[in-house]
Design a protein around this motif. Structure first.
Motif, short mmCIF file in Angstrom:
data_model
loop_
_atom_site.label_atom_id
_atom_site.label_comp_id
_atom_site.label_asym_id
_atom_site.label_seq_id
_atom_site.Cartn_x
_atom_site.Cartn_y
_atom_site.Cartn_z
N ILE A 1 63.02 69.53 35.09
CA ILE A 1 63.84 69.61 36.32
C ILE A 1 62.52 69.93 37.37
O ILE A 1 62.45 69.49 38.46
CB ILE A 1 64.72 70.81 36.30
CG1 ILE A 1 65.88 70.10 35.43
CG2 ILE A 1 65.16 71.13 37.71
CD1 ILE A 1 67.08 71.14 35.15
N ASP A 2 61.58 70.66 36.89
CA ASP A 2 60.39 71.11 37.96
C ASP A 2 59.52 69.87 38.23
O ASP A 2 58.99 69.39 39.46
CB ASP A 2 59.50 71.95 37.18
CG ASP A 2 60.06 73.35 37.31
OD1 ASP A 2 61.12 73.69 37.95
OD2 ASP A 2 59.43 74.27 36.48
N LYS A 3 59.40 68.89 37.19
CA LYS A 3 58.74 67.45 37.53
C LYS A 3 59.56 66.62 38.56
O LYS A 3 58.82 66.06 39.50
CB LYS A 3 58.38 66.77 36.27
CG LYS A 3 57.29 67.41 35.24
CD LYS A 3 57.34 66.51 34.04
CE LYS A 3 56.37 67.11 32.88
NZ LYS A 3 56.23 66.35 31.79
N LEU A 4 60.81 66.70 38.25
CA LEU A 4 61.42 66.04 39.16
C LEU A 4 61.49 66.47 40.60
O LEU A 4 61.64 65.64 41.73
CB LEU A 4 63.27 66.06 38.79
CG LEU A 4 63.48 65.13 37.60
CD1 LEU A 4 64.89 65.36 37.15
CD2 LEU A 4 62.86 63.90 37.92
N LYS A 5 61.36 67.79 40.61
CA LYS A 5 61.22 68.44 42.16
C LYS A 5 60.13 68.22 42.81
O LYS A 5 59.96 68.30 44.07
CB LYS A 5 61.36 69.99 41.89
CG LYS A 5 62.74 70.49 41.87
CD LYS A 5 63.02 72.00 41.62
CE LYS A 5 64.34 72.53 41.38
NZ LYS A 5 64.33 73.78 41.41
N GLN A 6 59.07 67.56 42.06
CA GLN A 6 57.62 67.41 42.63
C GLN A 6 57.59 66.00 43.33
O GLN A 6 56.85 65.68 44.22
CB GLN A 6 56.49 67.29 41.47
CG GLN A 6 56.34 68.68 40.94
CD GLN A 6 56.04 69.73 41.88
OE1 GLN A 6 55.08 69.42 42.75
NE2 GLN A 6 56.36 70.93 41.88
N LEU A 7 58.60 65.32 42.87
CA LEU A 7 58.81 63.68 43.62
C LEU A 7 59.55 63.75 44.80
O LEU A 7 60.78 64.31 44.85
CB LEU A 7 59.48 62.82 42.62
CG LEU A 7 58.87 62.63 41.15
CD1 LEU A 7 59.58 62.09 40.05
CD2 LEU A 7 57.37 62.10 41.33
#
Length: 75
Positions: free
Chosen positions: A42-48
């Motif tokens: 989820i944190d990786k998705l928030k970076q996009l």
């Protein structure tokens, strides 16, 4: 106090307890590892930016772009 509330509701906490706490409880390390992987994803998705700001207003397009990003994470 929060853990008492969670346990009174019938749930079991997954996170491990700190060593300085007087009351020790058991936790499931496998569930904790899976929870950690989900949080990191989820944190990786928030970076996009495209996913975080939801540029695609049509739900099908948003799910398609989310699927493409998820596919790139796991392949």
């Amino acid at each position: 106090a929060i853990l008492d509330f969670v346990e009174a509701a019938g749930a079991r906490p997954i996170i491990p307890q700190r060593t300085c706490m007087p009351r020790q409880r058991a936790f499931d390390p496998i569930k904790y590892k899976l929870r950690n992987q989900i949080e990191r994803t989820i944190d990786k998705l928030k970076q996009l930016r495209r996913i975080a700001t939801r540029y695609d207003r049509i739900p099908q397009n948003y799910l398609a772009s989310l699927g493409l990003v998820a596919l790139s994470f796991w392949c």
